[in-house]
Enzyme design. Sequence first.
Site, PDB file in Angstrom:
ATOM      1  N   HIS A   1       0.829  -1.196   0.000  1.00 44.59           N
ATOM      2  CA  HIS A   1       0.000   0.000   0.000  1.00 44.59           C
ATOM      3  C   HIS A   1       0.869   1.254   0.000  1.00 44.59           C
ATOM      4  CE1 HIS A   1      -3.886  -2.065   1.631  1.00 44.59           C
ATOM      5  NE2 HIS A   1      -3.438  -2.591   0.508  1.00 44.59           N
TER       6      HIS A   1
ATOM      7  N   GLU B   1       0.889   3.841   1.913  1.00 48.31           N
ATOM      8  CA  GLU B   1       1.396   4.190   3.240  1.00 48.31           C
ATOM      9  C   GLU B   1       2.591   3.311   3.604  1.00 48.31           C
ATOM     10  OE1 GLU B   1      -3.195   4.406   3.338  1.00 48.31           O
ATOM     11  OE2 GLU B   1      -1.657   3.160   2.418  1.00 48.31           O
TER      12      GLU B   1
ATOM     13  N   CYS C   1      -2.186  -0.895   7.462  1.00 45.69           N
ATOM     14  CA  CYS C   1      -1.422   0.348   7.404  1.00 45.69           C
ATOM     15  C   CYS C   1      -1.614   1.170   8.673  1.00 45.69           C
ATOM     16  CB  CYS C   1      -1.815   1.170   6.182  1.00 45.69           C
ATOM     17  SG  CYS C   1      -1.292   0.399   4.631  1.00 45.69           S
TER      18      CYS C   1
ATOM     19  N   CYS D   1      -5.953   1.352   5.476  1.00 47.13           N
ATOM     20  CA  CYS D   1      -6.571   0.097   5.903  1.00 47.13           C
ATOM     21  C   CYS D   1      -6.048  -0.222   7.309  1.00 47.13           C
ATOM     22  CB  CYS D   1      -6.214  -1.027   4.931  1.00 47.13           C
ATOM     23  SG  CYS D   1      -4.495  -1.569   5.042  1.00 47.13           S
TER      24      CYS D   1
END
Length: 155
Positions: A87, A89, A118, A115
């Site tokens: 992801h 992040e 993260c 999410c």
Amino acid sequence: MTKKKKIPVHKRPSWDEYFLEMASLVAKRSTCLRRSVGAVLVREKRILATGYNGAPSGLKHCIEVGCLRLKLKIPSGERHELCRALHAEQNALIQSSLHGISVKGATLYATNQPCVICAKMLINAGIKEIVIAQGYPDKMAMDFLKQAKIKIRKI
């Protein structure tokens, strides 16, 4: 007597608008077939690191090999472990780590809400605030961030 020419005034973006626009620009590098996400880590109005969602370095991207989650019709926000991409992040945190940059006390600007995976990483990295442009269907992530007293703003 000559008239003074008016200088056109343009609206400067706020710092939040500026960094969210940067996150949107970073998202354009995404190789995800489902959602393009960008993240920018900032402290004291300085960019520390950026990240977008895509496969680990050296591995084929979803735009090359397809998306297993799409193929299996997995709803957004579920079964992250089946995704070949990191992801945005996560990539921003990894980039800062690779270059020896502490993100403790930083603000994350992201095109989407993190999410839960993260969120847990951002909590442990010492992120103090998250500014997002759009939501994401992950209530547990929001619950964790609130429990960790990380300020979350949607702009």
